[in-house]
Design an enzyme around this catalytic site. Structure first.
Site: not given
Ligand code: ADP
Ligand code: X2W
Length: 269
Positions: A20, A23, A53, A171, A226
């Site tokens: 995965k 974003g 996202g 995720d 995640k």
């Molecule tokens: N304990 C943690 N350790 C690392 N990152 C964390 C933690 N809790 C929350 N995060 C957040 O999770 C983010 C990653 O998730 P997300 O922003 O959704 O990224 P992605 O788009 O890669 O899924 C990190 O940038 C951080 O801000």
């Molecule tokens: C329901 C839900 O949360 N959908 C996400 C889909 C994209 C996503 O998950 O992107 P990242 O991996 O960059 O977070 C959203 O709308 O942002």
């Protein structure tokens, strides 16, 4: 790109890894990172799932549409859904397939709405709106693509039985695909080196420890889907989920760096 018959015939015999790409780092993916994926592909079949996202946020801001998150899941109104679908299945899916193809990876982009890939239902319609959970995955379609030596690149959307499109956290989508495809490994590539506690990388985390970190607020926001979907997907075939940074090659000096999530109880901090 042409593929020899013998390459096609061996495609399904390699162990499967679901990757995965978040974003948070999709736009910054380095050539070195993609080349390291190619090395991995020599011994593994790979299915990509991508997020988007931040790009959805950007588009919503441009259109002055408000959206909130609850435990890392976007509250999705009909208006937000339209933008999410446009960005995920359109912009981000094509961005990633183009980038992979530039590196001679035989990428085929599709969303969970295509070929009934992701059958979904409302996760919590009252609080989250058009957000889905995955009920089933059309694994025959994915096997067929892999057998034809295509690398599936999946945008995280799904359809209900009634044909309603739902926004699915990437995720959650990746974990469901890994589980249903009986993948050997699931890797979340993101913008942090793994789960951090006081700035220190946690190299291995068990189920109990993860729930403790969520309770204490050390794991929050986008890290929640995640870890929760990782725990849900772990099984006899899927023994390990990794959270890794997209800033380094996926294998560094022969090792994958990041947080390993397993069902085991012991914890190494
Ligand atoms: N304990 C943690 N350790 C690392 N990152 C964390 C933690 N809790 C929350 N995060 C957040 O999770 C983010 C990653 O998730 P997300 O922003 O959704 O990224 P992605 O788009 O890669 O899924 C990190 O940038 C951080 O801000
Ligand atoms: C329901 C839900 O949360 N959908 C996400 C889909 C994209 C996503 O998950 O992107 P990242 O991996 O960059 O977070 C959203 O709308 O942002």
């Amino acid at each position: 790109m042409t593929m020899s018959k013998s390459m096609q015939a061996t495609a399904h015999k390699k162990p499967l890894v679901v990757i995965k790409l978040g974003g948070s780092m999709l736009k910054q993916l380095s050539d070195a990172f993609i080349e390291s994926l190619k090395e991995l592909m020599e011994s593994k079949n790979i299915i990509f799932v991508h997020g988007g996202g931040p790009e959805i946020n950007e588009m919503l801001e441009k259109l002055q549409i408000k959206s909130d998150f609850y435990e890392g899941q976007r509250k999705t109104t009909a208006e937000v859904l339209e933008i999410a679908e446009m960005v995920l299945a359109g912009k981000m899916n094509k961005f990633l397939t183009t980038k992979l193809q530039k590196h001679h990876i035989n990428a085929l982009g599709l969303s969970g709405c295509d070929g009934q890939l992701i059958q979904a239902s409302f996760l919590n319609e009252k609080d989250l709106g058009f957000v889905g959970k995955v009920d089933d995955v059309n694994i025959s379609l994915l096997h067929a693509l892999l057998d034809l030596a295509y690398i599936p690149v999946v945008a995280p959307l799904g359809k209900t039985n009634d044909g309603q499109t739902l926004n699915i956290n990437a995720d959650v989508c990746a974990a469901a695909i890994a589980e249903k495809m009986q993948a050997e490994q699931l890797i979340f590539v993101t913008n942090v080196p793994g789960i951090l506690k006081d700035g220190v990388l946690i190299e291995e985390a068990s189920e109990n420890f993860i729930y403790e970190l969520i309770d204490k607020g050390i794991i929050y926001g986008g890290m929640i889907p995640k870890v929760k979907s990782a725990l849900q997907a772990l099984s006899n075939s899927l023994k390990e989920v990794m959270i890794v940074s997209g800033n380094n090659p996926i294998i560094h000096n022969g090792k994958m760096l990041g947080t390993k999530i397993s069902k085991k109880q012991e914890v190494v901090v």
